[in-house]
Design a protein around this motif. Sequence first.
Motif, PDB file in Angstrom:
ATOM      1  N   VAL A 188       0.837  -1.204   0.000  1.00 44.66           N
ATOM      2  CA  VAL A 188       0.000   0.000   0.000  1.00 44.66           C
ATOM      3  C   VAL A 188       0.871   1.253   0.000  1.00 44.66           C
ATOM      4  CG1 VAL A 188      -1.669   1.329   1.356  1.00 44.66           C
ATOM      5  CG2 VAL A 188      -1.975  -1.137   1.067  1.00 44.66           C
ATOM      6  N   GLU A 189       1.910   1.263   0.821  1.00 47.31           N
ATOM      7  CA  GLU A 189       2.823   2.409   0.853  1.00 47.31           C
ATOM      8  C   GLU A 189       3.544   2.575  -0.481  1.00 47.31           C
ATOM      9  OE1 GLU A 189       6.881   3.697   3.224  1.00 47.31           O
ATOM     10  OE2 GLU A 189       5.265   2.721   4.373  1.00 47.31           O
ATOM     11  N   THR A 190       3.956   1.467  -1.080  1.00 45.34           N
ATOM     12  CA  THR A 190       4.613   1.510  -2.388  1.00 45.34           C
ATOM     13  C   THR A 190       3.680   2.105  -3.439  1.00 45.34           C
ATOM     14  OG1 THR A 190       5.934  -0.436  -1.827  1.00 45.34           O
ATOM     15  CG2 THR A 190       5.762   0.123  -4.157  1.00 45.34           C
ATOM     16  N   GLY A 191       2.407   1.705  -3.402  1.00 40.50           N
ATOM     17  CA  GLY A 191       1.437   2.221  -4.355  1.00 40.50           C
ATOM     18  C   GLY A 191       1.227   3.713  -4.216  1.00 40.50           C
ATOM     19  N   ARG A 192       1.132   4.191  -2.977  1.00 45.84           N
ATOM     20  CA  ARG A 192       0.981   5.643  -2.766  1.00 45.84           C
ATOM     21  C   ARG A 192       2.173   6.403  -3.318  1.00 45.84           C
ATOM     22  NH1 ARG A 192      -1.205   4.335   2.565  1.00 45.84           N
ATOM     23  NH2 ARG A 192       0.899   4.654   3.411  1.00 45.84           N
ATOM     24  N   ARG A 193       3.347   5.858  -3.109  1.00 47.92           N
ATOM     25  CA  ARG A 193       4.568   6.530  -3.575  1.00 47.92           C
ATOM     26  C   ARG A 193       4.691   6.493  -5.092  1.00 47.92           C
ATOM     27  NH1 ARG A 193       8.204   3.261  -1.338  1.00 47.92           N
ATOM     28  NH2 ARG A 193       8.564   2.099  -3.262  1.00 47.92           N
ATOM     29  N   ASP A 194       4.384   5.362  -5.695  1.00 47.46           N
ATOM     30  CA  ASP A 194       4.639   5.167  -7.124  1.00 47.46           C
ATOM     31  C   ASP A 194       3.418   5.391  -8.009  1.00 47.46           C
ATOM     32  OD1 ASP A 194       7.166   4.556  -6.296  1.00 47.46           O
ATOM     33  OD2 ASP A 194       6.993   2.399  -6.611  1.00 47.46           O
ATOM     34  N   GLY A 195       2.283   5.721  -7.398  1.00 44.95           N
ATOM     35  CA  GLY A 195       1.126   6.114  -8.177  1.00 44.95           C
ATOM     36  C   GLY A 195       0.312   4.984  -8.767  1.00 44.95           C
ATOM     37  N   PHE A 196       0.139   3.902  -8.021  1.00 46.14           N
ATOM     38  CA  PHE A 196      -0.744   2.840  -8.486  1.00 46.14           C
ATOM     39  C   PHE A 196      -1.580   2.329  -7.314  1.00 46.14           C
ATOM     40  CE2 PHE A 196       3.026   0.522  -7.091  1.00 46.14           C
ATOM     41  CZ  PHE A 196       2.497  -0.557  -6.403  1.00 46.14           C
ATOM     42  N   ALA A 197      -2.684   1.689  -7.643  1.00 45.77           N
ATOM     43  CA  ALA A 197      -3.561   1.123  -6.626  1.00 45.77           C
ATOM     44  C   ALA A 197      -3.308  -0.375  -6.529  1.00 45.77           C
ATOM     45  CB  ALA A 197      -5.024   1.385  -6.974  1.00 45.77           C
ATOM     46  N   PRO A 198      -2.844  -0.878  -5.398  1.00 45.98           N
ATOM     47  CA  PRO A 198      -2.609  -2.322  -5.266  1.00 45.98           C
ATOM     48  C   PRO A 198      -3.912  -3.098  -5.376  1.00 45.98           C
ATOM     49  CG  PRO A 198      -1.609  -1.087  -3.444  1.00 45.98           C
ATOM     50  CD  PRO A 198      -2.501  -0.144  -4.165  1.00 45.98           C
ATOM     51  N   ALA A 199      -3.782  -4.342  -5.793  1.00 44.14           N
ATOM     52  CA  ALA A 199      -4.936  -5.248  -5.752  1.00 44.14           C
ATOM     53  C   ALA A 199      -5.344  -5.465  -4.297  1.00 44.14           C
ATOM     54  CB  ALA A 199      -4.560  -6.575  -6.401  1.00 44.14           C
ATOM     55  N   PRO A 200      -6.555  -5.922  -4.050  1.00 46.84           N
ATOM     56  CA  PRO A 200      -6.957  -6.219  -2.666  1.00 46.84           C
ATOM     57  C   PRO A 200      -6.021  -7.251  -2.028  1.00 46.84           C
ATOM     58  CG  PRO A 200      -8.851  -6.271  -4.144  1.00 46.84           C
ATOM     59  CD  PRO A 200      -7.639  -6.168  -5.014  1.00 46.84           C
ATOM     60  N   ILE A 201      -5.903  -7.192  -0.722  1.00 45.44           N
ATOM     61  CA  ILE A 201      -5.009  -8.109  -0.014  1.00 45.44           C
ATOM     62  C   ILE A 201      -5.377  -9.561  -0.293  1.00 45.44           C
ATOM     63  CG2 ILE A 201      -6.420  -8.017   2.089  1.00 45.44           C
ATOM     64  CD1 ILE A 201      -3.825  -8.326   3.709  1.00 45.44           C
ATOM     65  N   SER A 202      -6.655  -9.824  -0.504  1.00 46.38           N
ATOM     66  CA  SER A 202      -7.087 -11.201  -0.756  1.00 46.38           C
ATOM     67  C   SER A 202      -6.462 -11.772  -2.020  1.00 46.38           C
ATOM     68  CB  SER A 202      -8.613 -11.264  -0.856  1.00 46.38           C
ATOM     69  OG  SER A 202      -9.086 -10.414  -1.895  1.00 46.38           O
ATOM     70  N   ASP A 203      -6.180 -10.921  -3.022  1.00 49.67           N
ATOM     71  CA  ASP A 203      -5.583 -11.413  -4.262  1.00 49.67           C
ATOM     72  C   ASP A 203      -4.216 -12.033  -4.011  1.00 49.67           C
ATOM     73  OD1 ASP A 203      -7.825 -10.206  -5.315  1.00 49.67           O
ATOM     74  OD2 ASP A 203      -6.761  -9.253  -6.974  1.00 49.67           O
ATOM     75  N   TYR A 204      -3.399 -11.368  -3.190  1.00 47.81           N
ATOM     76  CA  TYR A 204      -2.063 -11.889  -2.894  1.00 47.81           C
ATOM     77  C   TYR A 204      -2.150 -13.127  -2.001  1.00 47.81           C
ATOM     78  CZ  TYR A 204      -0.919  -7.161  -4.457  1.00 47.81           C
ATOM     79  OH  TYR A 204      -0.828  -5.978  -5.180  1.00 47.81           O
ATOM     80  N   ALA A 205      -2.991 -13.049  -0.970  1.00 46.24           N
ATOM     81  CA  ALA A 205      -3.118 -14.172  -0.051  1.00 46.24           C
ATOM     82  C   ALA A 205      -3.652 -15.414  -0.763  1.00 46.24           C
ATOM     83  CB  ALA A 205      -4.037 -13.786   1.110  1.00 46.24           C
ATOM     84  N   GLU A 206      -4.638 -15.225  -1.641  1.00 45.42           N
ATOM     85  CA  GLU A 206      -5.212 -16.372  -2.353  1.00 45.42           C
ATOM     86  C   GLU A 206      -4.232 -16.949  -3.374  1.00 45.42           C
ATOM     87  OE1 GLU A 206      -8.879 -14.876  -3.865  1.00 45.42           O
ATOM     88  OE2 GLU A 206      -9.800 -14.740  -1.865  1.00 45.42           O
ATOM     89  N   MET A 207      -3.398 -16.092  -3.959  1.00 48.40           N
ATOM     90  CA  MET A 207      -2.385 -16.594  -4.888  1.00 48.40           C
ATOM     91  C   MET A 207      -1.396 -17.504  -4.155  1.00 48.40           C
ATOM     92  SD  MET A 207       0.199 -14.385  -7.294  1.00 48.40           S
ATOM     93  CE  MET A 207       1.343 -15.190  -8.448  1.00 48.40           C
ATOM     94  N   ILE A 208      -0.934 -17.068  -2.989  1.00 49.91           N
ATOM     95  CA  ILE A 208       0.016 -17.868  -2.217  1.00 49.91           C
ATOM     96  C   ILE A 208      -0.611 -19.198  -1.807  1.00 49.91           C
ATOM     97  CG2 ILE A 208       1.376 -17.945  -0.086  1.00 49.91           C
ATOM     98  CD1 ILE A 208       1.419 -14.837  -0.239  1.00 49.91           C
ATOM     99  N   GLU A 209      -1.867 -19.136  -1.348  1.00 46.56           N
ATOM    100  CA  GLU A 209      -2.539 -20.359  -0.897  1.00 46.56           C
ATOM    101  C   GLU A 209      -2.813 -21.303  -2.060  1.00 46.56           C
ATOM    102  OE1 GLU A 209      -6.597 -21.756   1.488  1.00 46.56           O
ATOM    103  OE2 GLU A 209      -6.158 -19.625   1.181  1.00 46.56           O
TER     104      GLU A 209
END
Length: 336
Positions: A188-209
């Motif tokens: 989220v901090e990276t997105g604010r700095r670099d000007g993009f909106a991260p995917a929802p947290i569930s997208d990353y968690a579900e990918m790992i699972e």
Amino acid sequence: MITVERTTTEAIEQEAARRGVTLPIEQTPTWMRYQATITDRSPWGGLVIRNGDRTAAVMSLVDFTTHGYHFLRSWHGPVWMDGRPDAELEGGVLLAVAREVHRLDGRQVFLRCGVWQEGDRTRPVLSSVPYDSTVVIDVTGGDDAILSRMKRRGRRDVRKSLRECPATCADETTQAMRSFAEYYDVMVETGRRDGFAPAPISDYAEMIEALGPEHCRVFAARVDGRVVAWSLVTLNSGRAVRYYAAMRTDAMRMHVTDRLLYAECCELGRQGVTAYDLMGIGSDFSPTLKGLNEFKTKFTEDVTAVAPDRDVPVRSGFYAALRTAGRIRGLLRRGR
């Protein structure tokens, strides 16, 4: 004569293994199971493309539903059995595939896949940023060998990070599978700095699972116990790809990314990986990505060409209307 046969992704994997070809993870049944967990996506199956009696290429596809229409996506497909095709073979295959997709599934408006040569059948993608070049690091031979193959500035920056960066780096896949919250906060901090909106947290968690620890690893750098940088890496048949990465702003001057990436290379090598793909750099084909080049290209002497994504219309009239609508939206945005 080029023929196209629809089959399963499992059969695609078997055919590639028979020919001694390693599939990208995005072409495997593992990836299809992951895609099946994502809203508005569903595995469509695979295609075996033959030139005469010999298999020329295979590809696995996912059906995307967006804005009321369907298209098929094949990441890093077609996978060619005998290396990069010439323009005639590739063009013939794309034509045959488009015709067969239209016959089998009339809903599909276009196919998005990796295409080496721009031709009459192809169009620039309607969305996303494709690339035709990437950096692949050889991670064999141990830590010193990995370092020795870097460019001089890569070796200099890694050595500086090892001397001066206070971060400790480790494979944190188990922790990330339990909870992705502290890693997501960095994104989220990276997105604010670099000007993009991260995917929802569930997208990353579900990918790992969904991929599981055999096919997905999370590496992190911590300072005083706090995550300051991390990366999510996919693995398949000895090849790793750095899919996502994030870093806190206050860690940017610590050379933490150099330390973390080198730690990843060394650990992946110990885990049996031979090649680590940093997933895309800029070129004349994709100039908006050139800001990535300074960091990524210092870790190896070589740049690797890849087939960039292009669209192959299946329903040409519908596709032309989509492109026209996209141009109008672009003009309206610029006119604001």
